[in-house]
Motif scaffolding. Structure first.
Motif, PDB file in Angstrom:
ATOM      1  N   LYS A  65       0.843  -1.197   0.000  1.00  0.00           N
ATOM      2  CA  LYS A  65       0.000   0.000   0.000  1.00  0.00           C
ATOM      3  C   LYS A  65       0.883   1.252   0.000  1.00  0.00           C
ATOM      4  O   LYS A  65       0.620   2.220  -0.711  1.00  0.00           O
ATOM      5  CB  LYS A  65      -0.890  -0.024   1.249  1.00  0.00           C
ATOM      6  N   ALA A  67     -11.072   8.461   2.473  1.00  0.00           N
ATOM      7  CA  ALA A  67      -9.656   8.468   2.846  1.00  0.00           C
ATOM      8  C   ALA A  67      -9.213   7.249   3.631  1.00  0.00           C
ATOM      9  O   ALA A  67      -8.011   7.054   3.805  1.00  0.00           O
ATOM     10  CB  ALA A  67      -9.383   9.715   3.680  1.00  0.00           C
ATOM     11  N   ASN A  91     -16.512   5.533   7.678  1.00  0.00           N
ATOM     12  CA  ASN A  91     -16.343   4.525   8.734  1.00  0.00           C
ATOM     13  C   ASN A  91     -15.744   5.206   9.976  1.00  0.00           C
ATOM     14  O   ASN A  91     -14.593   5.651   9.959  1.00  0.00           O
ATOM     15  CB  ASN A  91     -15.422   3.422   8.198  1.00  0.00           C
ATOM     16  N   GLN A 113     -17.996  11.417   7.115  1.00  0.00           N
ATOM     17  CA  GLN A 113     -18.898  11.927   6.092  1.00  0.00           C
ATOM     18  C   GLN A 113     -19.250  10.825   5.118  1.00  0.00           C
ATOM     19  O   GLN A 113     -18.357  10.163   4.574  1.00  0.00           O
ATOM     20  CB  GLN A 113     -18.207  13.086   5.333  1.00  0.00           C
ATOM     21  N   VAL A 128     -20.012  10.351   1.632  1.00  0.00           N
ATOM     22  CA  VAL A 128     -19.835  11.248   0.485  1.00  0.00           C
ATOM     23  C   VAL A 128     -21.005  11.175  -0.499  1.00  0.00           C
ATOM     24  O   VAL A 128     -21.105  11.994  -1.404  1.00  0.00           O
ATOM     25  CB  VAL A 128     -18.499  10.974  -0.268  1.00  0.00           C
ATOM     26  N   LEU A 182      -7.937   7.694  -3.980  1.00  0.00           N
ATOM     27  CA  LEU A 182      -7.246   6.456  -4.345  1.00  0.00           C
ATOM     28  C   LEU A 182      -8.175   5.293  -4.038  1.00  0.00           C
ATOM     29  O   LEU A 182      -8.553   5.083  -2.887  1.00  0.00           O
ATOM     30  CB  LEU A 182      -5.928   6.316  -3.557  1.00  0.00           C
TER      31      LEU A 182
HETATM   32  C1  LIG Z   1     -10.897   0.903  -0.991  1.00  0.00           C
HETATM   33  S1  LIG Z   1     -10.948   1.935   0.381  1.00  0.00           S
HETATM   34  C2  LIG Z   1      -9.749   3.143  -0.047  1.00  0.00           C
HETATM   35  C3  LIG Z   1      -9.231   3.899   1.142  1.00  0.00           C
HETATM   36  C4  LIG Z   1      -8.037   4.821   0.854  1.00  0.00           C
HETATM   37  N1  LIG Z   1      -8.330   5.807  -0.127  1.00  0.00           N
HETATM   38  C5  LIG Z   1      -6.841   3.999   0.475  1.00  0.00           C
HETATM   39  O1  LIG Z   1      -6.482   3.960  -0.687  1.00  0.00           O
HETATM   40  O2  LIG Z   1      -6.269   3.370   1.360  1.00  0.00           O
HETATM   41  C6  LIG Z   1     -12.465   2.798   0.186  1.00  0.00           C
HETATM   42  C7  LIG Z   1     -12.859   3.636   1.377  1.00  0.00           C
HETATM   43  O3  LIG Z   1     -14.095   4.273   1.103  1.00  0.00           O
HETATM   44  C8  LIG Z   1     -14.842   4.328   2.316  1.00  0.00           C
HETATM   45  N2  LIG Z   1     -16.247   4.555   1.978  1.00  0.00           N
HETATM   46  C9  LIG Z   1     -17.123   3.643   1.495  1.00  0.00           C
HETATM   47  N3  LIG Z   1     -18.325   4.209   1.294  1.00  0.00           N
HETATM   48  C10 LIG Z   1     -18.206   5.515   1.650  1.00  0.00           C
HETATM   49  C11 LIG Z   1     -19.111   6.612   1.669  1.00  0.00           C
HETATM   50  N4  LIG Z   1     -20.382   6.466   1.249  1.00  0.00           N
HETATM   51  N5  LIG Z   1     -18.647   7.804   2.095  1.00  0.00           N
HETATM   52  C12 LIG Z   1     -17.365   7.944   2.505  1.00  0.00           C
HETATM   53  N6  LIG Z   1     -16.476   6.934   2.511  1.00  0.00           N
HETATM   54  C13 LIG Z   1     -16.887   5.735   2.091  1.00  0.00           C
HETATM   55  C14 LIG Z   1     -14.540   3.001   2.948  1.00  0.00           C
HETATM   56  O4  LIG Z   1     -14.849   3.005   4.334  1.00  0.00           O
HETATM   57  C15 LIG Z   1     -13.052   2.852   2.650  1.00  0.00           C
HETATM   58  O5  LIG Z   1     -12.281   3.417   3.661  1.00  0.00           O
END
Ligand SMILES: C[S@@+](CC[C@H](N)C(=O)[O-])C[C@H]1O[C@@H](n2cnc3c(N)ncnc32)[C@H](O)[C@@H]1O
Length: 406
Positions: free
Chosen positions: A113, A138, A160, A183, A185, A203
């Motif tokens: 990562k 994030a 989360n 939040q 999103v 990302l």
């Molecule tokens: C694949 S992970 C990527 C996390 C980070 N960007 C990384 O690359 O390590 C996707 C993230 O989106 C968050 N997520 C999912 N649905 C969401 C929503 N409706 N609003 C905000 N965050 C959300 C998840 O909890 C998770 O932390």
């Protein structure tokens, strides 16, 4: 000549070439060689290719999985493979030297990562120096912290609460002035979180999540943003809703199953995960043979997804218990379980090899989806560059959209 990232007119040109390729060969990449299709419709048109693939072993399928285009298979495979490779060609985005950060920045970040984060950060080049980073979905905010290591403002949005809490603690420990906000999103009030002076980065934000960012950032008047999408099938509609005028004009209709195709490779899965996956699938295929016999009906019967502990059972118990769960007659005491189990593995080898034809369309479909996003951003007034930011082996979702307003 080295491959270049795509930008300007090349975005639409490539989109149209991919669109024509995908439209023309739908019969080859849409059907999934799983239980539903004992024989794939395309095998009637290309019997030699079908027979050749079906004769190969599971190990051979595994070896070809990440590079299906190299397979010396009968026609029309080679022609499709070279067209797929040509249409998937995409250069790497220019990398600048990633900052040398103290080890405490990568605490809590798995090695692979961290490499992805460094590559993502190293690919960001905007004409205007970012004033305020906005890390979208994030997680714990690792990417945001890497970008804001020099003390620039950072806002991390994540829904989360545990990740928000952990991220806040990590930022505090590094003495960074980061805001970690809980939040959703997708909620209506997400638009309040995004401002014109933000440089949003995302990302691996799934389907609707990164699309939402493109929409809100465009509306908010952000000058630049960077998105590496993933999970195109995580959307809240039964079919894909094209974003750009070019994709809306296309006759290509994509179901959720189709949208999962670009995600179907397993470059980063470990050997243990792959073994479990194969075992589970071989058993399902064997059970499918059994259930047809028990019911006297030559049709697929859906079965629920089973807890991993089921794979610890012996093969015969697995089948008997699943038959009981589906309220089927009890299998005969004389049943040859060894033979049935071997048939399951044989079917699995066929499935995996037949999938290699579909695999030729993984990257073209992914690129089609990314170009839809790129063209949408252009319509919103951004100039867009699309290229890879890290090697495929580091993450198969290695494509990055860089957008900035003129
Ligand atoms: C694949 S992970 C990527 C996390 C980070 N960007 C990384 O690359 O390590 C996707 C993230 O989106 C968050 N997520 C999912 N649905 C969401 C929503 N409706 N609003 C905000 N965050 C959300 C998840 O909890 C998770 O932390």
């Amino acid at each position: 000549m080295n491959d270049q990232p795509l930008s300007g007119d090349a975005l639409l040109q490539r989109f149209q070439a991919l669109d024509a390729f995908l439209m023309r060969h739908q019969a080859l990449w849409r059907p999934r060689p799983f239980i539903l299709h004992r024989q794939l419709p395309w095998e009637l048109d290309h019997p030699e290719l079908g027979a050749w693939l079906r004769e190969r072993s599971l190990e051979q399928a595994e070896a070809a999985h990440t590079q299906p285009e190299c397979l010396p298979a009968p026609a029309p495979f080679p022609v499709l493979a070279s067209r797929s490779a040509a249409l998937s060609r995409l250069g790497q985005l220019l990398q600048h030297q990633a900052p040398k950060l103290p080890a405490r920045f990568s605490v809590d970040v798995p090695g692979r990562k961290w490499q992805q984060l460094l590559a993502f950060a190293g690919s960001l080049q905007f004409r205007q120096t970012p004033q305020h980073w906005l890390d979208w979905c994030a997680g714990k905010g690792h990417l945001g912290r890497l970008l804001a290591h020099d003390g620039r403002p950072l806002t991390c949005l994540e829904h989360n609460p545990q990740l928000v809490h952990d991220g806040r603690q990590l930022s505090q420990r590094l003495g960074l002035a980061a805001q970690h906000l809980q939040q959703d999103v997708l909620a209506a009030d997400a638009s309040d979180r995004i401002e014109a002076q933000h440089t949003p980065v995302a990302l691996h934000a799934c389907g609707d999540l990164h699309v939402r960012l493109m929409q809100l950032a465009s509306r908010a008047g952000c000058r630049q943003l960077a998105i590496a999408p993933c999970c195109y099938n995580r959307i809240d509609s039964p079919d894909y809703r094209p974003l750009s005028a070019a994709a809306q004009a296309s006759a290509l209709q994509l179901s959720l199953d189709d949208l999962a195709l670009p995600l179907s490779e397993t470059v980063t899965a470990g050997a243990r995960v792959r073994r479990q996956r194969d075992l589970s699938m071989a058993r399902r295929l064997a059970f499918d043979l059994l259930q047809r016999e028990l019911r006297g009906v030559d049709e697929y019967l859906p079965t629920p997804s089973l807890p991993p502990a089921w794979l610890m059972k012996g093969f015969a118990d697995y089948c008997k218990d699943l038959a009981a769960l589906k309220q089927l007659p009890t299998p005969a005491a004389s049943l040859d379980w060894t033979r049935l189990e071997a048939q399951g593995w044989q079917l699995l080898a066929q499935v995996r090899n037949l999938e290699l034809l579909r695999a030729l369309f993984r990257r073209p479909l992914e690129l089609w989806l990314l170009l839809d996003r790129a063209l949408y951003l252009e319509e919103q007034g951004f100039a867009v560059r699309l290229g890879s930011f890290c090697p495929y082996q580091l993450s198969p979702r290695n494509l990055l959209l860089l957008a900035e307003r003129a």
